[in-house]
Every structure is written in C-alpha cells, then in structure tokens.
Design an enzyme around this catalytic site. Structure first.
Site, PDB file in Angstrom:
ATOM      1  N   SER A 136     -55.151  73.928 -98.920  1.00 25.87           N
ATOM      2  CA  SER A 136     -53.742  74.917 -99.377  1.00 25.87           C
ATOM      3  C   SER A 136     -52.561  73.865 -98.849  1.00 25.87           C
ATOM      4  O   SER A 136     -51.479  74.926 -98.122  1.00 25.87           O
ATOM      5  CB  SER A 136     -53.750  76.743 -98.996  1.00 25.87           C
ATOM      6  OG  SER A 136     -54.690  76.515-100.674  1.00 25.87           O
ATOM      7  N   LYS A 196     -58.076  65.047-107.321  1.00 24.63           N
ATOM      8  CA  LYS A 196     -58.795  65.823-108.259  1.00 24.63           C
ATOM      9  C   LYS A 196     -58.274  64.935-109.724  1.00 24.63           C
ATOM     10  O   LYS A 196     -57.953  63.380-109.843  1.00 24.63           O
ATOM     11  CB  LYS A 196     -58.227  67.316-107.898  1.00 24.63           C
ATOM     12  CG  LYS A 196     -58.410  67.541-106.978  1.00 24.63           C
ATOM     13  CD  LYS A 196     -58.288  68.940-106.210  1.00 24.63           C
ATOM     14  CE  LYS A 196     -58.531  69.325-105.243  1.00 24.63           C
ATOM     15  NZ  LYS A 196     -59.085  70.818-105.263  1.00 24.63           N
ATOM     16  N   GLY A 246     -56.818  75.638-102.700  1.00 18.46           N
ATOM     17  CA  GLY A 246     -55.984  76.017-104.060  1.00 18.46           C
ATOM     18  C   GLY A 246     -55.700  77.337-104.204  1.00 18.46           C
ATOM     19  O   GLY A 246     -54.971  77.487-105.056  1.00 18.46           O
ATOM     20  N   GLU A 261     -66.249  71.781-104.627  1.00 15.53           N
ATOM     21  CA  GLU A 261     -66.117  71.033-105.852  1.00 15.53           C
ATOM     22  C   GLU A 261     -67.221  70.561-106.664  1.00 15.53           C
ATOM     23  O   GLU A 261     -67.288  70.721-108.025  1.00 15.53           O
ATOM     24  CB  GLU A 261     -64.394  71.149-106.626  1.00 15.53           C
ATOM     25  CG  GLU A 261     -63.331  71.898-106.817  1.00 15.53           C
ATOM     26  CD  GLU A 261     -61.858  71.325-106.231  1.00 15.53           C
ATOM     27  OE1 GLU A 261     -61.965  70.010-106.151  1.00 15.53           O
ATOM     28  OE2 GLU A 261     -61.029  72.209-106.004  1.00 15.53           O
ATOM     29  N   GLU A 307     -62.971  72.370 -94.691  1.00 16.45           N
ATOM     30  CA  GLU A 307     -62.257  73.025 -95.651  1.00 16.45           C
ATOM     31  C   GLU A 307     -62.783  74.084 -96.605  1.00 16.45           C
ATOM     32  O   GLU A 307     -63.194  74.033 -97.014  1.00 16.45           O
ATOM     33  CB  GLU A 307     -62.063  71.771 -97.119  1.00 16.45           C
ATOM     34  CG  GLU A 307     -61.523  70.652 -97.108  1.00 16.45           C
ATOM     35  CD  GLU A 307     -60.929  69.364 -98.177  1.00 16.45           C
ATOM     36  OE1 GLU A 307     -60.078  70.292 -98.386  1.00 16.45           O
ATOM     37  OE2 GLU A 307     -62.277  69.568 -99.109  1.00 16.45           O
ATOM     38  N   ASN A 351     -55.884  63.772-102.524  1.00 14.65           N
ATOM     39  CA  ASN A 351     -56.959  64.233-103.326  1.00 14.65           C
ATOM     40  C   ASN A 351     -56.438  64.490-104.532  1.00 14.65           C
ATOM     41  O   ASN A 351     -55.852  66.074-104.865  1.00 14.65           O
ATOM     42  CB  ASN A 351     -57.814  64.968-102.732  1.00 14.65           C
ATOM     43  CG  ASN A 351     -58.764  65.391-103.369  1.00 14.65           C
ATOM     44  OD1 ASN A 351     -59.229  64.683-104.748  1.00 14.65           O
ATOM     45  ND2 ASN A 351     -59.838  66.782-103.408  1.00 14.65           N
ATOM     46  N   HIS A 361     -67.690  67.164-101.364  1.00 18.54           N
ATOM     47  CA  HIS A 361     -66.307  68.204-101.654  1.00 18.54           C
ATOM     48  C   HIS A 361     -66.722  69.561-102.149  1.00 18.54           C
ATOM     49  O   HIS A 361     -67.534  69.023-103.438  1.00 18.54           O
ATOM     50  CB  HIS A 361     -65.173  67.804-102.069  1.00 18.54           C
ATOM     51  CG  HIS A 361     -64.260  68.214-102.752  1.00 18.54           C
ATOM     52  ND1 HIS A 361     -63.969  69.598-103.539  1.00 18.54           N
ATOM     53  CD2 HIS A 361     -63.164  68.268-102.042  1.00 18.54           C
ATOM     54  CE1 HIS A 361     -63.048  70.071-103.133  1.00 18.54           C
ATOM     55  NE2 HIS A 361     -61.747  69.640-102.801  1.00 18.54           N
TER      56      HIS A 361
END
Ligand code: PGA
Length: 250
Positions: free
Chosen positions: A211, A13, A174, A101, A168, A11, A99
């Site tokens: 991560s 991003k 991150g 985000e 996730e 991914n 996701h």
C-alpha cells in the site's frame, strides 16, 4: 528526505495491455530530467509486456524485471512456464520471487529457494519477498515467520550483491494499511540481523512493500534503514509512481 540510494520497483501484477507502454513516456522524461544517480527504477510488467517494455526503456536507466519464473533454468516440457534465461533474453535484469500472492497459491520455501538459485545463476537480480499474514501478526508470529522464510528461501546463497529483500506484510498489500513506524523499524532491523547472522553478510538491501502511495511515502521514508519501495497498484499510474519517487527525496 533521504540521501541514500533508493530502489523503486513497479509491480504491475496481472494488469496491462500493449498500449500501456505509452504510460512510460512520462517516467522516461522524469528519469532523464532528474539525471540522478540516487535511485533505480525497475518496471515489472506481466510476462506479455516484458519485451515491449524493455525495447521502450532500452536507452534509459530504467530496468526491467519479471514477477516470477520457473525454478528450472533449462528448457523443458513445462507448459505455461518461463525460465530465468528466457527472461534475460527479453531484457529482464530482475525477478520478483516469493511474492505472497504466489506463496498463497502454493509456492513454498523449497520451491522459492530453487527459483532463487536458478535466477541468480542466470545473472538475474532477485527481489525476494517475505512477510506475515494478519493472523500470524496477531498471534505474535511475525519474527518466526520472517526468520523461516529467510533461512529456507535463501538457503545456500553466499553472495548478496544481487539480492534485494522486500518486506511486504501480507495484510498491508492492497489494503491501504501500513505498519506503524515502530513496527516497521523493528521488523526491518530484525530482517537485517537475521540475514547478517545466518549468511555472514555485511551489507543488505531491504525495501518495503504494501500500500505504498504518494500520501504515505513521506511517513514511511522516516525510517532511514529502508532502501526503497515495492509499489503495486500506485505504480500503474506513472504520475503517482513519480510522485512517490519525488516525495522520497524532498
Ligand atoms: P500494493 O501491492 O502496493 O498494491 O499494496 C504491493 C505488492 O503486492 O507488491
């Protein structure tokens, strides 16, 4: 070490310019050398690179995915949006949906469910992301959150062959932090049970994201109920991405 079929999703991003296509050379070489039918690599670059990546990967076994899509599968007046059939037309076979985000910028379960349906109707395979925030984890709400995200986001789905669930934890993305092995086992088992119970599914693919890197993948891989990894920042470095794949099979 695993003997299972594993998925490795890159991914990217909001990173990558056209010259990034060259970084695929190393991965293409690796994938050809391995000749393995034990894993599937899926690259999810930003929309702007989908066409370029899909041309580059055309004669390989590596697949292409998008990072999101619009919920409406028809063409229409939706400025800035891309629908599932447009993704297919540039070579994408997969799409990441839900996701965190995107959830944190306003996507709710109802909207995500529409995207799930229109993507599956367009023959895209979906990577459906779920996960709890740190606050929810600390308040012992993890299972409740996962259950709601699954039941509402996948409502009406009867066929799971084209569905991969990605667990996730939001606090892990991150941050360099990963769940303890026992928590991860517990949560992935919980996810599998909820889906099996509510959707009458026998077999389900669940991957882990947050991560993942070459240093922690062997630890994560101790959990034999994991079907692969969704990799963010480490996937932009082909060497690290290949390392992650290799360490899974050592
Ligand atoms: P990360 O991202 O590997 O950089 O934590 C994972 C993801 O957001 O899918």
């Amino acid at each position: 070490m695993t003997n299972k079929y594993m998925y490795f999703v890159a991914n990217w991003k909001m990173f990558g310019e056209p010259k990034a296509v060259n970084s695929l050379n190393r991965v293409i070489k690796f994938s050809k050398q391995r000749k393995s039918n034990k894993f599937k690599l899926i690259y999810c670059p930003p929309y702007t690179l989908l066409n370029l990546f899909s041309k580059k990967l055309k004669k390989t076994k590596i697949d292409i995915g998008a990072q999101n899509c619009h919920q409406d599968n028809n063409f229409g007046a939706f400025t800035g949006s891309i629908n599932p059939q447009m993704l297919k037309s540039v070579g994408a076979n997969y799409v990441i949906l839900g996701h965190s985000e995107n959830r944190s910028s306003g996507e709710n379960d109802i909207l995500i469910n529409k995207k799930v349906k229109s993507s599956l109707n367009s023959n895209l395979k979906i990577i459906f992301c779920i996960g709890e925030t740190l606050l929810q984890k600390n308040n012992k709400l993890t299972h409740k959150v996962l259950k709601n995200q699954i039941i509402n986001g996948l409502k009406g789905i009867k066929e799971f062959n084209n569905v991969i669930l990605a667990y996730e934890p939001v606090w892990s993305i991150g941050s360099g932090l990963i769940p303890t092995i026992s928590d991860l086992k517990l949560n992935i088992n919980y996810i599998k049970n909820i889906v099996k119970k509510n959707f009458k599914v026998k077999k389900l693919k669940v991957i882990y994201g947050g991560s993942v890197n070459p240093k922690n993948v062997s630890e994560l891989n101790k959990i034999d109920i994991i079907d692969g990894f969704l990799v963010g920042s480490a996937s932009q470095d082909s060497k690290k991405f290949i390392d992650i794949v290799q360490k899974t099979f050592i």
